[in-house]
Design a protein around this motif. Structure first.
Motif, PDB file in Angstrom:
ATOM      1  N   VAL A   1       0.847  -1.202   0.000  1.00 55.07           N
ATOM      2  CA  VAL A   1       0.000   0.000   0.000  1.00 55.07           C
ATOM      3  C   VAL A   1       0.878   1.246   0.000  1.00 55.07           C
ATOM      4  O   VAL A   1       0.629   2.200  -0.750  1.00 55.07           O
ATOM      5  N   LEU A   2       1.894   1.248   0.839  1.00 58.09           N
ATOM      6  CA  LEU A   2       2.786   2.408   0.922  1.00 58.09           C
ATOM      7  C   LEU A   2       3.483   2.653  -0.413  1.00 58.09           C
ATOM      8  O   LEU A   2       3.663   3.801  -0.836  1.00 58.09           O
ATOM      9  N   GLY A   3       3.845   1.585  -1.101  1.00 59.91           N
ATOM     10  CA  GLY A   3       4.551   1.712  -2.375  1.00 59.91           C
ATOM     11  C   GLY A   3       3.642   1.925  -3.568  1.00 59.91           C
ATOM     12  O   GLY A   3       4.131   2.054  -4.692  1.00 59.91           O
ATOM     13  N   GLY A   4       2.319   1.951  -3.348  1.00 60.14           N
ATOM     14  CA  GLY A   4       1.393   2.202  -4.441  1.00 60.14           C
ATOM     15  C   GLY A   4       1.060   0.989  -5.279  1.00 60.14           C
ATOM     16  O   GLY A   4       0.379   1.102  -6.306  1.00 60.14           O
TER      17      GLY A   4
ATOM     18  N   ALA B   1       3.726   2.695  13.001  1.00 61.23           N
ATOM     19  CA  ALA B   1       3.239   3.866  12.264  1.00 61.23           C
ATOM     20  C   ALA B   1       4.123   4.164  11.060  1.00 61.23           C
ATOM     21  O   ALA B   1       5.337   4.196  11.160  1.00 61.23           O
ATOM     22  N   ALA B   2       3.501   4.335   9.923  1.00 57.21           N
ATOM     23  CA  ALA B   2       4.214   4.677   8.697  1.00 57.21           C
ATOM     24  C   ALA B   2       3.646   5.984   8.166  1.00 57.21           C
ATOM     25  O   ALA B   2       2.431   6.126   8.041  1.00 57.21           O
ATOM     26  N   ARG B   3       4.504   6.904   7.875  1.00 57.72           N
ATOM     27  CA  ARG B   3       4.058   8.197   7.396  1.00 57.72           C
ATOM     28  C   ARG B   3       3.304   8.045   6.081  1.00 57.72           C
ATOM     29  O   ARG B   3       3.728   7.339   5.174  1.00 57.72           O
ATOM     30  N   GLY B   4       2.155   8.704   6.011  1.00 56.53           N
ATOM     31  CA  GLY B   4       1.375   8.665   4.781  1.00 56.53           C
ATOM     32  C   GLY B   4       0.346   7.562   4.728  1.00 56.53           C
ATOM     33  O   GLY B   4      -0.353   7.421   3.731  1.00 56.53           O
ATOM     34  N   LEU B   5       0.239   6.750   5.804  1.00 55.46           N
ATOM     35  CA  LEU B   5      -0.744   5.671   5.829  1.00 55.46           C
ATOM     36  C   LEU B   5      -1.753   5.908   6.940  1.00 55.46           C
ATOM     37  O   LEU B   5      -1.469   6.553   7.941  1.00 55.46           O
ATOM     38  N   ARG B   6      -2.928   5.351   6.745  1.00 60.51           N
ATOM     39  CA  ARG B   6      -3.961   5.407   7.777  1.00 60.51           C
ATOM     40  C   ARG B   6      -4.534   4.011   7.984  1.00 60.51           C
ATOM     41  O   ARG B   6      -4.840   3.310   7.028  1.00 60.51           O
ATOM     42  N   PHE B   7      -4.659   3.608   9.245  1.00 60.08           N
ATOM     43  CA  PHE B   7      -5.252   2.329   9.612  1.00 60.08           C
ATOM     44  C   PHE B   7      -6.613   2.586  10.241  1.00 60.08           C
ATOM     45  O   PHE B   7      -6.770   3.507  11.033  1.00 60.08           O
ATOM     46  N   GLU B   8      -7.586   1.754   9.886  1.00 58.00           N
ATOM     47  CA  GLU B   8      -8.904   1.870  10.496  1.00 58.00           C
ATOM     48  C   GLU B   8      -9.421   0.483  10.839  1.00 58.00           C
ATOM     49  O   GLU B   8      -9.412  -0.420   9.992  1.00 58.00           O
ATOM     50  N   PRO B   9      -9.865   0.251  12.094  1.00 62.94           N
ATOM     51  CA  PRO B   9     -10.369  -1.070  12.466  1.00 62.94           C
ATOM     52  C   PRO B   9     -11.678  -1.383  11.756  1.00 62.94           C
ATOM     53  O   PRO B   9     -12.529  -0.513  11.579  1.00 62.94           O
ATOM     54  N   ILE B  10     -11.830  -2.635  11.336  1.00 65.26           N
ATOM     55  CA  ILE B  10     -13.052  -3.044  10.641  1.00 65.26           C
ATOM     56  C   ILE B  10     -13.729  -4.230  11.322  1.00 65.26           C
ATOM     57  O   ILE B  10     -14.916  -4.465  11.123  1.00 65.26           O
TER      58      ILE B  10
ATOM     59  N   ARG C   1      -7.348 -11.763  21.424  1.00 66.30           N
ATOM     60  CA  ARG C   1      -8.104 -11.067  20.387  1.00 66.30           C
ATOM     61  C   ARG C   1      -7.179 -10.176  19.579  1.00 66.30           C
ATOM     62  O   ARG C   1      -6.189  -9.661  20.096  1.00 66.30           O
ATOM     63  N   ARG C   2      -7.504  -9.975  18.324  1.00 66.10           N
ATOM     64  CA  ARG C   2      -6.716  -9.060  17.505  1.00 66.10           C
ATOM     65  C   ARG C   2      -7.643  -8.310  16.557  1.00 66.10           C
ATOM     66  O   ARG C   2      -8.555  -8.882  15.970  1.00 66.10           O
ATOM     67  N   PRO C   3      -7.430  -7.012  16.437  1.00 65.58           N
ATOM     68  CA  PRO C   3      -8.265  -6.222  15.523  1.00 65.58           C
ATOM     69  C   PRO C   3      -7.831  -6.429  14.080  1.00 65.58           C
ATOM     70  O   PRO C   3      -6.650  -6.612  13.794  1.00 65.58           O
ATOM     71  N   LEU C   4      -8.800  -6.435  13.192  1.00 63.98           N
ATOM     72  CA  LEU C   4      -8.518  -6.464  11.760  1.00 63.98           C
ATOM     73  C   LEU C   4      -8.631  -5.037  11.242  1.00 63.98           C
ATOM     74  O   LEU C   4      -9.575  -4.322  11.580  1.00 63.98           O
ATOM     75  N   HIS C   5      -7.677  -4.620  10.427  1.00 64.99           N
ATOM     76  CA  HIS C   5      -7.625  -3.237   9.961  1.00 64.99           C
ATOM     77  C   HIS C   5      -7.590  -3.160   8.441  1.00 64.99           C
ATOM     78  O   HIS C   5      -7.038  -4.037   7.770  1.00 64.99           O
TER      79      HIS C   5
ATOM     80  N   ALA D   1      -3.059   7.902   3.355  1.00 67.28           N
ATOM     81  CA  ALA D   1      -3.788   8.982   4.022  1.00 67.28           C
ATOM     82  C   ALA D   1      -4.043  10.140   3.064  1.00 67.28           C
ATOM     83  O   ALA D   1      -3.224  10.450   2.189  1.00 67.28           O
ATOM     84  N   ASN D   2      -5.225  10.764   3.240  1.00 74.10           N
ATOM     85  CA  ASN D   2      -5.590  11.974   2.487  1.00 74.10           C
ATOM     86  C   ASN D   2      -5.603  11.750   0.974  1.00 74.10           C
ATOM     87  O   ASN D   2      -5.403  12.689   0.208  1.00 74.10           O
ATOM     88  N   GLU D   3      -5.830  10.526   0.571  1.00 75.34           N
ATOM     89  CA  GLU D   3      -5.893  10.238  -0.861  1.00 75.34           C
ATOM     90  C   GLU D   3      -7.300   9.737  -1.196  1.00 75.34           C
ATOM     91  O   GLU D   3      -7.821   8.840  -0.539  1.00 75.34           O
ATOM     92  N   ARG D   4      -7.899  10.301  -2.204  1.00 76.24           N
ATOM     93  CA  ARG D   4      -9.258   9.919  -2.581  1.00 76.24           C
ATOM     94  C   ARG D   4      -9.261   8.522  -3.179  1.00 76.24           C
ATOM     95  O   ARG D   4      -8.439   8.193  -4.034  1.00 76.24           O
ATOM     96  N   LEU D   5     -10.184   7.694  -2.717  1.00 72.15           N
ATOM     97  CA  LEU D   5     -10.298   6.344  -3.243  1.00 72.15           C
ATOM     98  C   LEU D   5     -10.951   6.355  -4.622  1.00 72.15           C
ATOM     99  O   LEU D   5     -11.797   7.198  -4.907  1.00 72.15           O
ATOM    100  N   SER D   6     -10.571   5.403  -5.450  1.00 71.37           N
ATOM    101  CA  SER D   6     -11.248   5.228  -6.727  1.00 71.37           C
ATOM    102  C   SER D   6     -12.681   4.799  -6.443  1.00 71.37           C
ATOM    103  O   SER D   6     -12.993   4.289  -5.362  1.00 71.37           O
TER     104      SER D   6
END
Length: 329
Positions: free
Chosen positions: A159-162, A175-184, A291-295, A300-305
Motif C-alpha cells: 500500500v505504501l509503495g502504491g 506507524a508509517a508516514r502517509g498511511l492510515r489504519f482503520e479497524p473493521i 483477540r486481535r483487531p482487523l484493519h 492517508a488523504n488520498e481519494r479512493l477510486s
C-alpha cells in the motif's frame, strides 16, 4: 443595426440550467422524509442543506418545502420536481462513473492486498457483495479485482509503495508516514492441539507459563500471530518461547499439529472445520487475551477510486448497519 438585432433574436439563446446540486438536495429530502434525515444521508449540515434548497426555491420562484415546528415536508411542487429529478440524478451518476473511467488509467483494475487469513476467509464474502453492489448500481464495466496475498508487513509495504490501493491486515503495523489504519472487525486466536496431544480433552484452562513451555507452531514472521502471542504472554510477565515451527500457510501449520507433539496458536476462523471434524481440539486459555483487531490500511488523504470506495462501504456495513458515503480517508 436593426438587422443585427433581428439575427440575435432569431438565435436560440443558451438555456439557463438549474443547479444539479440543489436538485440533488431536494431528492435527498424526498427520499429521507426530512431535512435532518437528508443531511445525515449526505453527510452535510442541516443549515447547508437548507441554504441549498432555499437557493433553488428563489431561482424558480416556488415553495418546495413546508417548514413547521413539528418538522418539514415537501410541498406538492417539491414532490413533483423531485420525481422529475430522479432520472436526472441517475443519469448524472452514470455520467460521472463513465468520466472517471475515461480519466483513470487504472479504472479497469482494483488491486488490494490482504494477509492470508483475511484473504481466505473474509475477502471472498466482501468480493461477492462488492460485485452485487456494482452490478445493482448499473455499473456496466465493473473493474477486475486483483488480490495480492502477503503477510501483514508486506501488505503495508504494498500500500505504501502504491502497488495496492487498499490493504487488510490482522493488526496495525508500526506507524508509517502517509498511511492510515482503520479497524473493521476483530478476530481471535485460539490454542489448538491434535487429538493425540496431552492437552486434548483437557477441562481446565492452560496458564500462560504452561503455554510458554510448549513447542509452539505459528505462521511465518510478519504474519502478526506471534506478535499477538508475545503481547498476551508479556501481560503475565512470561516471555514467549521461540516458535518450534513457522509456516507460510495455515494449511501446513494445521497438518503439522496433527502429530500430537506441538501446540498451535491460530485464528479461530481458520480451524472451524477441523474443530467440527475433531482433527484439532481447542484448549481453553482463560488468562490470555488473544483477540486481535482487523484493519484496513490506505494512503492517508488520498481519494479512493470509485471501485475501492464501494469495497470500503461493503466492509463498513457490519459495523454501522448502513452504507457509508465517504470515499476519502
Amino acid at each position: 443595426m436593426v438587422g443585427d438585432v433581428a439575427c440575435l433574436l432569431d438565435e436560440e439563446l443558451p438555456m439557463v440550467r438549474t443547479s444539479l446540486y440543489s436538485v440533488e438536495l431536494l431528492v435527498a429530502v424526498d427520499r429521507a422524509g426530512s431535512i435532518s434525515g437528508a443531511a445525515r444521508e449526505l453527510g452535510i449540515s442541516q443549515p447547508t442543506l437548507s441554504t441549498g434548497i432555499a437557493r433553488l426555491e428563489r431561482s424558480i420562484n416556488r415553495t418546495l418545502i413546508r417548514r413547521s415546528p413539528t418538522g418539514s415536508a415537501l410541498t406538492d411542487d417539491g414532490t413533483e420536481i423531485a420525481a422529475w429529478a430522479r432520472d436526472l440524478i441517475a443519469a448524472s451518476d452514470l455520467f460521472e462513473k463513465r468520466l472517471n473511467r475515461m480519466c483513470d488509467p487504472g479504472h479497469d483494475r482494483l488491486v488490494i492486498a490482504a494477509s492470508l487469513t483475511i484473504a481466505e476467509y473474509l475477502v471472498p464474502q466482501w468480493l461477492a457483495c462488492w460485485r452485487e453492489i456494482r452490478t445493482g448500481a448499473g455499473d456496466d464495466a465493473t473493474p477486475r479485482m486483483e488480490l495480492h496475498v502477503q503477510n501483514s508487513g508486506k501488505v503495508v509495504d504494498e500500500v505504501l509503495g502504491g502497488k495496492a490501493e487498499l490493504g487488510f491486515v490482522e493488526c496495525p503495523q508500526p506507524a508509517a508516514r502517509g498511511l492510515r489504519f482503520e479497524p473493521i472487525a476483530h478476530d481471535r486466536l485460539i490454542v489448538v492441539v491434535g487429538p493425540r496431544h496431552q492437552w486434548a480433552g483437557r477441562t481446565t484452562p492452560v496458564t500462560a507459563a504452561e503455554l510458554a513451555g510448549m513447542d509452539i507452531v505459528v505462521r511465518e514472521p510478519g504474519s502478526g500471530t506471534y506478535e499477538i502471542l508475545e503481547q498476551a504472554l508479556a501481560g503475565h510477565d512470561v516471555v514467549a518461547p521461540r516458535p518450534a515451527s513457522q509456516f507460510a500457510s495455515t494449511a501446513a501449520a494445521k497438518v503439522a499439529l496433527q502429530d500430537g507433539r506441538s501446540v498451535g496458536v491460530l485464528s479461530r476462523l481458520t480451524v472451524l472445520t477441523e474443530l467440527a471434524e475433531g482433527s484439532l481440539c481447542e484448549v481453553a486459555t482463560a488468562e490470555l487475551d488473544l483477540r486481535r483487531p482487523l484493519h484496513v490500511v490506505g494512503r492517508a488523504n488520498e481519494r479512493l477510486s470509485p471501485a475501492a470506495a464501494d469495497l470500503f462501504r461493503v466492509i463498513r456495513v457490519p459495523r454501522s448497519g448502513r452504507m457509508t458515503s465517504t470515499s476519502r480517508w
